[in-house]
Motif scaffolding. Structure first.
Motif, PDB file in Angstrom:
ATOM      1  N   HIS A 295       0.873  -1.181   0.000  1.00 13.40           N
ATOM      2  CA  HIS A 295       0.000   0.000   0.000  1.00 13.40           C
ATOM      3  C   HIS A 295       0.906   1.226   0.000  1.00 13.40           C
ATOM      4  O   HIS A 295       1.641   1.461   0.965  1.00 13.40           O
ATOM      5  CB  HIS A 295      -0.904   0.010   1.234  1.00 13.40           C
ATOM      6  N   VAL A 296       0.881   1.974  -1.093  1.00 17.41           N
ATOM      7  CA  VAL A 296       1.810   3.083  -1.267  1.00 17.41           C
ATOM      8  C   VAL A 296       1.037   4.369  -1.528  1.00 17.41           C
ATOM      9  O   VAL A 296       0.181   4.418  -2.421  1.00 17.41           O
ATOM     10  CB  VAL A 296       2.780   2.815  -2.446  1.00 17.41           C
ATOM     11  N   ASP A 297       1.315   5.401  -0.734  1.00 24.91           N
ATOM     12  CA  ASP A 297       0.720   6.720  -0.963  1.00 24.91           C
ATOM     13  C   ASP A 297       1.549   7.449  -2.011  1.00 24.91           C
ATOM     14  O   ASP A 297       2.768   7.595  -1.857  1.00 24.91           O
ATOM     15  CB  ASP A 297       0.703   7.534   0.333  1.00 24.91           C
ATOM     16  N   VAL A 298       0.887   7.883  -3.063  1.00 29.90           N
ATOM     17  CA  VAL A 298       1.570   8.583  -4.154  1.00 29.90           C
ATOM     18  C   VAL A 298       1.158  10.049  -4.123  1.00 29.90           C
ATOM     19  O   VAL A 298      -0.033  10.367  -4.238  1.00 29.90           O
ATOM     20  CB  VAL A 298       1.223   7.961  -5.527  1.00 29.90           C
ATOM     21  N   ALA A 299       2.121  10.929  -3.956  1.00 28.12           N
ATOM     22  CA  ALA A 299       1.828  12.360  -3.885  1.00 28.12           C
ATOM     23  C   ALA A 299       1.371  12.882  -5.247  1.00 28.12           C
ATOM     24  O   ALA A 299       1.742  12.339  -6.298  1.00 28.12           O
ATOM     25  CB  ALA A 299       3.060  13.129  -3.428  1.00 28.12           C
ATOM     26  N   ALA A 300       0.569  13.923  -5.224  1.00 24.06           N
ATOM     27  CA  ALA A 300       0.104  14.537  -6.470  1.00 24.06           C
ATOM     28  C   ALA A 300       1.290  15.118  -7.246  1.00 24.06           C
ATOM     29  O   ALA A 300       2.257  15.613  -6.656  1.00 24.06           O
ATOM     30  CB  ALA A 300      -0.904  15.643  -6.157  1.00 24.06           C
ATOM     31  N   VAL A 301       1.209  15.039  -8.561  1.00 24.81           N
ATOM     32  CA  VAL A 301       2.262  15.578  -9.425  1.00 24.81           C
ATOM     33  C   VAL A 301       1.891  16.999  -9.814  1.00 24.81           C
ATOM     34  O   VAL A 301       0.809  17.246 -10.358  1.00 24.81           O
ATOM     35  CB  VAL A 301       2.429  14.712 -10.691  1.00 24.81           C
ATOM     36  N   SER A 302       2.776  17.950  -9.532  1.00 28.30           N
ATOM     37  CA  SER A 302       2.526  19.342  -9.883  1.00 28.30           C
ATOM     38  C   SER A 302       3.063  19.647 -11.273  1.00 28.30           C
ATOM     39  O   SER A 302       3.838  18.874 -11.852  1.00 28.30           O
ATOM     40  CB  SER A 302       3.187  20.275  -8.865  1.00 28.30           C
ATOM     41  N   ALA A 303       2.674  20.791 -11.811  1.00 30.46           N
ATOM     42  CA  ALA A 303       3.174  21.205 -13.124  1.00 30.46           C
ATOM     43  C   ALA A 303       4.689  21.377 -13.085  1.00 30.46           C
ATOM     44  O   ALA A 303       5.391  21.079 -14.069  1.00 30.46           O
ATOM     45  CB  ALA A 303       2.500  22.506 -13.554  1.00 30.46           C
ATOM     46  N   ALA A 304       5.217  21.829 -11.951  1.00 26.31           N
ATOM     47  CA  ALA A 304       6.663  22.015 -11.827  1.00 26.31           C
ATOM     48  C   ALA A 304       7.403  20.679 -11.901  1.00 26.31           C
ATOM     49  O   ALA A 304       8.535  20.604 -12.399  1.00 26.31           O
ATOM     50  CB  ALA A 304       6.981  22.727 -10.520  1.00 26.31           C
ATOM     51  N   ASP A 305       6.766  19.608 -11.404  1.00 26.31           N
ATOM     52  CA  ASP A 305       7.400  18.287 -11.450  1.00 26.31           C
ATOM     53  C   ASP A 305       7.600  17.807 -12.885  1.00 26.31           C
ATOM     54  O   ASP A 305       8.533  17.053 -13.167  1.00 26.31           O
ATOM     55  CB  ASP A 305       6.552  17.261 -10.696  1.00 26.31           C
ATOM     56  N   LEU A 306       6.730  18.232 -13.777  1.00 27.93           N
ATOM     57  CA  LEU A 306       6.769  17.730 -15.151  1.00 27.93           C
ATOM     58  C   LEU A 306       7.977  18.234 -15.927  1.00 27.93           C
ATOM     59  O   LEU A 306       8.336  17.651 -16.960  1.00 27.93           O
ATOM     60  CB  LEU A 306       5.485  18.122 -15.887  1.00 27.93           C
ATOM     61  N   VAL A 307       8.600  19.310 -15.473  1.00 22.04           N
ATOM     62  CA  VAL A 307       9.754  19.857 -16.200  1.00 22.04           C
ATOM     63  C   VAL A 307      11.071  19.417 -15.579  1.00 22.04           C
ATOM     64  O   VAL A 307      12.138  19.833 -16.034  1.00 22.04           O
ATOM     65  CB  VAL A 307       9.688  21.398 -16.240  1.00 22.04           C
TER      66      VAL A 307
END
Length: 278
Positions: free
Chosen positions: A159-171
């Motif tokens: 069971h793994v909690d995955v943090a939300a991906v922000s627009a900044a993460d995509l670059v």
């Protein structure tokens, strides 16, 4: 992420390719009559019926859990599936087979899958952000997560909690480790397991049970002490206890270690189901 998993799994060997192709042949999805060498990846929509997931119909055919045999079954938006539909997976996840009983037929199909499920913490999906969460938080999260039964969750090892991906993460630059490197580690661990279970009718740690599992996965003294303490504090079921042993054995295999130790047990325990939101 789920669709990348078949890419890090070892290719099907000859016996596995025959098993997968036989299921596809019965279902009428075998392309050109040739054996398939790629691991299945099935991702049914959450509106799928019980028959679609486990098999059935007037002329009984395998369902999604069998079409994913020796591959990946991905259930996105897990709580949106019907509860009875999800609970129909409990037996296949435990035994690796699914038995379909109808008035005109009783058929057993193979169903040894890696189940990957994804879900939001609550219906609005913003439980961790007070500025966006709905007015019913955190009660809405408890209600939403309760749509998935405890016995089914107990059969999920990680069971793994995955943090939300922000627009900044995509670059950000790509990760240093890609699928090829991960696949190499998985292949090495699978080779260890193949040698360990040669001639015993078992291919992987996931299939080991009873005295065989105890023989290959019993931790060292420190690991046994930790596991005993955690079993009491976390109220592990007998099934959960066994699954922790399997997971710890696999973690040790990935590290290339013969003896399961405290560190492997601790990591396996960290993946067990968290307490529900109050």
């Amino acid at each position: 992420m789920a669709s990348c998993l078949p890419g890090i799994l070892p290719p099907l060997d000859a016996a596995e390719a025959l098993e997968v192709s036989m299921v596809q042949s019965v279902a009428g999805t075998l392309t050109g009559g040739r054996l398939t060498r790629t691991r299945p990846f099935r991702a049914p929509h959450h509106s799928a019926s019980m028959a679609a997931l486990t098999g059935g119909g007037l002329k009984v055919k395998p369902g999604e859990v069998s079409l994913a045999h020796l591959g990946v079954l991905f259930l996105d938006e897990l709580p949106e599936f019907g509860r009875a539909v999800l609970d129909s997976l409990r037996q296949p996840l435990e035994t690796g087979t699914v038995s379909v009983a109808r008035a005109n037929a009783h058929v057993t199909f193979p169903a040894r899958v890696q189940l990957i499920a994804a879900m939001n913490p609550c219906r609005c999906g913003h439980l961790g952000d007070a500025s966006l969460a709905c007015a019913r938080a955190p009660r809405c999260a408890a209600d939403y997560q309760a749509k998935v039964s405890g016995p089914l969750l107990d059969r999920i090892d990680l069971h793994v909690d995955v943090a939300a991906v922000s627009a900044a993460d995509l670059v950000l630059p790509p990760p240093a480790e890609g699928s090829a490197e991960v696949a190499g580690r998985v292949a090495a661990a699978r080779a260890i397991q193949s040698a360990r279970y040669a001639g015993q009718g078992v291919r992987t740690n996931a299939e080991a049970d009873g005295p065989l599992l105890e023989a290959v996965a019993t931790p060292d003294e420190a690991g046994r002490t930790l596991l005993a303490q955690a079993a009491a504090q976390m109220r592990l079921t007998a099934r959960g206890y066994t699954r922790v042993l399997r997971t710890a054995r696999t973690i040790a295999d990935l590290a290339g270690v013969e003896q399961v130790g405290r560190v492997h047990v601790a990591e396996a325990l960290s993946y067990r189901r968290r307490a529900a939101v109050n």
